[in-house]
Design an enzyme around this catalytic site. Structure first.
Site, short mmCIF file in Angstrom:
data_model
loop_
_atom_site.label_atom_id
_atom_site.label_comp_id
_atom_site.label_asym_id
_atom_site.label_seq_id
_atom_site.Cartn_x
_atom_site.Cartn_y
_atom_site.Cartn_z
N ARG A 73 30.79 6.41 28.74
CA ARG A 73 31.34 7.24 29.82
C ARG A 73 31.45 8.65 29.29
NH1 ARG A 73 33.95 3.50 33.45
NH2 ARG A 73 34.69 1.64 32.38
N HIS A 128 28.78 -0.94 24.41
CA HIS A 128 30.12 -0.37 24.50
C HIS A 128 30.52 0.34 23.21
CE1 HIS A 128 34.68 -0.80 24.87
NE2 HIS A 128 34.34 -0.18 25.98
N TYR A 186 43.54 10.28 26.10
CA TYR A 186 43.37 8.96 25.49
C TYR A 186 43.64 9.07 23.99
CZ TYR A 186 40.99 6.75 29.51
OH TYR A 186 40.69 6.20 30.73
N HIS A 225 44.41 3.73 23.15
CA HIS A 225 43.06 3.22 23.36
C HIS A 225 42.35 2.79 22.08
CE1 HIS A 225 38.74 3.71 24.81
NE2 HIS A 225 39.26 3.01 25.80
#
Length: 730
Positions: free
Chosen positions: A406, A466, A499, A623
């Site tokens: 992202r 990921h 984050y 996170h």
């Protein structure tokens, strides 16, 4: 045998795929009811978010922001988790939950808890946050409370700015019931024809591109201003939309639909085209929740339930306003005294230039020693972003390889990769376009990269990529040198400010070789078995962690130092949880720091009495993922992208890297000491699944806010490189 070969042998043999970590023959049976329901655990996480909104010690615009976050989180939970559960029930593919409950029972449990939480959420706004906003000069008022002058101004605003955008849709034999798009706010309107006396139904969609809260009088000072919701303003001008008709009833409603994307991948289809087609289909998923205002009459409700085909369980009757996600607009008001104090991230010590007028040479700094970054306390812009921008501009850099999961549309990271490609460097971007709810944005900048000459690949069929990896290959005097970044968070400059994440910048040759192989395998066909300093899913990350846990069990049984500390967003994987139960039974102290879902039940005699679970929520979204093992005094500490979920361990490419610098190991240990301390504000999980907030001491004084403490400590680091300690080592 050299020290290097000993190290290589130890790490390469750690993660053999044929490893069987536990000899379960003759081992005591673990009790059957040893997990917490994952869906209810997620709802408990969102309840913790709500508790921050209810906390009067939190600045009021931040409380409004937490109300909006709660609403947005719950929307996504329904669109993905509840929708997925319903889809599997309808297709007959549903299997019992992780606690053995039938899918229909789980759906019923979710519904009961979600109704309770949505009512509590509405009450928190009406009774706690809205009055406090008003005391601070932010008055959310209704049309009925307005004076004549204010109404006149708003009538003019409505006719010029809102009326031209509206699209009333009638429902009659010539006009079928309109499609109601997911998450849109709508007015249901019943009108009576003055000539025939016949009642008709119409729907007016509240435009999503207009401000949700309209200033009543723009000439008022922002320190004392009134706001009216857009739907209230429209509702009081329905006569303009239906001239000659009598307005009988009008109410607000909102529909949530199944918006989870299902893509059938095969090795020949174009993934981008398949995804675009699926995104179109997403808008037309079946309804799974109907929110209505509590004043809605039975006739209108009956029509909506019938036309939308929802059950009574799926109807949520709430006080206006619906969709408190709209509070994001108010929470952004420029009232600094009603927000958290401004925090400016510091530049990591090793990356600070010796002269304030100079730019730091990131490569020189990394070549001296590994750099452990802690965002948002340490700046992303002057570390990771600077690393990639310097790589793009450096004529000695030959290649840049990076994963992108992202990132923001105007990302300087994307721009740096484009600049590098345009200057003739080899650039590989491994783009995960299937990052949920970011798919459309990812498609657009993936195409932008391709046009600039970047080699864009979309990973392996059937696996989401990921992991957070960047690799720079640079020509230096001794030959080619690898510079690597492995992180826990996305390469997104915007979210890096809110984050909490960790990242390692290193020139270690072994890490560079590991990443070179991993990138080659990701852009090829498969992941091989072994890496030296990495643990990589889906093949061997779980087994590697299980072996490390088994090592702690052996150490505890032999009376040697042992201990496990894990920080994750979520922990659901049964194999990992069972291994932690066995570690607890062997006397290994286990500390789990989790933000979201936790299916592990701590503190149960004979099962988990040596396991402690804490959760910390606050200004920043926790996170980072950390896995720390005492290992008889030779700590094994990993950071990376993987949570302890089936999807992360089985269906995603994830990577953890082992930290080796003693200062970094001390810093991670100190971080856990602070998080797990009884003097730190946190939530404690008990064996029944109940999370209890510990925010004040016995005298009622607030406990330490860990994030504030870290802001102060990291901001005070000195050029000598001393990192302030936040607690003593065990």
């Amino acid at each position: 045998m050299t020290a290097d070969s000993i190290l290589d042998d130890r790490t390469s043999s750690d993660f053999d795929d044929d490893f069987e970590p536990f000899d379960l023959e003759g081992a005591p049976e673990l009790e059957p009811e040893r997990y917490l329901d994952r869906e209810l655990s997620w709802l408990a996480f969102n309840q913790r978010v709500l508790e921050l909104a209810e906390d009067p010690r939190v600045p009021v615009l931040e409380r409004a922001n937490f109300l909006a976050i709660f609403a947005s989180n719950l929307d996504e939970f329904f669109m993905v988790r509840v929708a997925g559960l319903k889809r599997r029930i309808m297709t007959g593919l549903a299997v019992p939950s992780n606690v053995g409950r039938s899918p229909l029972d789980v759906l019923s449990d979710i519904s009961a808890k979600a109704h309770e939480l949505q009512e509590r959420h509405a009450a928190a706004y009406q009774q706690l946050v809205k009055p406090t906003l008003a005391e601070s000069g932010i008055r959310v008022i209704t049309w009925a409370e307005l004076g004549d002058v204010e109404r006149e101004h708003l009538r003019d605003y409505f006719s010029k700015q809102i009326f031209p955008v509206l699209m009333p849709l009638a429902v009659d034999p010539a006009h079928p019931f309109p499609y109601i798009s997911g998450l849109s706010l709508n007015l249901s309107v019943r009108v009576r024809n003055s000539r025939t006396g016949r009642q008709e139904f119409a729907r007016v969609k509240v435009p999503q591109m207009l401000p949700r809260f309209v200033r009543v009088d723009p000439s008022e000072s922002i320190e004392d201003a009134g706001y009216i919701t857009l739907e209230d303003l429209i509702a009081n001008h329905l006569g303009d939309l239906f001239p000659g008709m009598e307005i009988v009833e009008h109410h607000v409603f909102r529909v949530t639909r199944n918006e989870d994307v299902e893509i059938e991948e095969d090795e020949t289809e174009n993934l981008i085209k398949a995804l675009e087609k699926e995104l179109l289909r997403r808008r037309f998923g079946p309804p799974i929740r109907l929110e209505i205002t509590d004043d809605m009459d039975d006739v209108t409700l009956g029509l909506l339930v019938r036309e939308l085909d929802v059950t009574e369980q799926e109807v949520f009757r709430l006080p206006a306003p619906l969709d408190l996600g709209g509070l994001f607009d108010l929470s952004r008001l420029d009232r600094p005294e009603l927000h958290y104090p401004t925090h400016v991230p510091t530049t990591a010590l090793q990356l600070q230039p010796s002269d304030s007028n100079l730019r730091a040479d990131v490569f020189t700094a990394i070549s001296r020693q590994d750099v452990l970054l802690h965002h948002p306390y340490e700046s992303f812009a002057t570390s990771v972003q600077a690393f990639l921008e310097q790589a793009a501009a450096d004529p000695d850099v030959l290649a840049i390889k990076q994963t992108l999961y992202r990132t923001s549309g105007d990302s300087p990271i994307v721009e740096a990769l484009i600049d590098a490609a345009e200057s003739g460097k080899q650039v590989l971007a491994l783009v995960e376009i299937k990052a949920r709810f970011d798919e459309q944005a990812n498609i657009s900048w993936a195409r932008k990269l391709e046009k600039a000459g970047v080699h864009v690949v979309y990973g392996l069929v059937g696996l989401k990529t990921h992991c957070k990896l960047a690799l720079v290959i640079r020509q230096e005097k001794g030959g080619l040198r690898h510079y690597s970044h492995i992180g826990t968070g996305n390469y997104n400059p915007k979210t890096s400010r809110i984050y909490e994440d960790l990242g390692l910048l290193t020139a270690d040759d072994q890490v560079g070789k590991d990443l070179t192989r991993l990138f080659n395998e990701l852009s090829g066909y498969a992941i091989e078995k072994k890496f030296k300093r990495l643990l990589v899913a889906p093949l061997h990350l779980r087994k590697g962690l299980l072996k490390l846990i088994a090592g702690e069990i052996r150490n505890a049984e032999a009376g040697r130092p042992s201990g496990i500390r894990i920080k994750v967003n979520s922990i659901v994987d049964e194999a990992i949880i069972d291994a932690l139960y066995r570690a607890s039974n062997a006397g290994v102290p286990v500390e789990v720091w989790v933000r979201g879902i936790c299916s592990l039940r701590p503190g149960i005699p004979g099962l988990s009495e040596h396991i402690t679970v804490r959760s910390i929520l606050g200004r920043y979204l926790e996170h980072s993922r950390i896995f720390s093992f005492v290992n008889d005094g030779d700590p094994q500490v990993f950071i990376g992208s993987a949570d302890m979920m089936h999807r992360n361990l089985d269906r995603r490419v994830e990577a953890l890297v082992r930290l080796t610098d003693q200062n970094h190991l001390t810093e991670i240990d100190s971080l856990f000491d602070l998080a797990m301390a009884e003097t730190t504000s946190s939530w404690w999980l008990d064996g029944s699944g109940e999370w209890v907030r510990h925010a004040t001491d016995e005298s009622g004084h607030p406990l330490d806010d860990m994030q504030n403490r870290l802001m102060q400590q990291i901001g005070q680091r000195t050029r000598s490189g001393q990192r302030p300690r936040s607690g003593s080592r065990r």
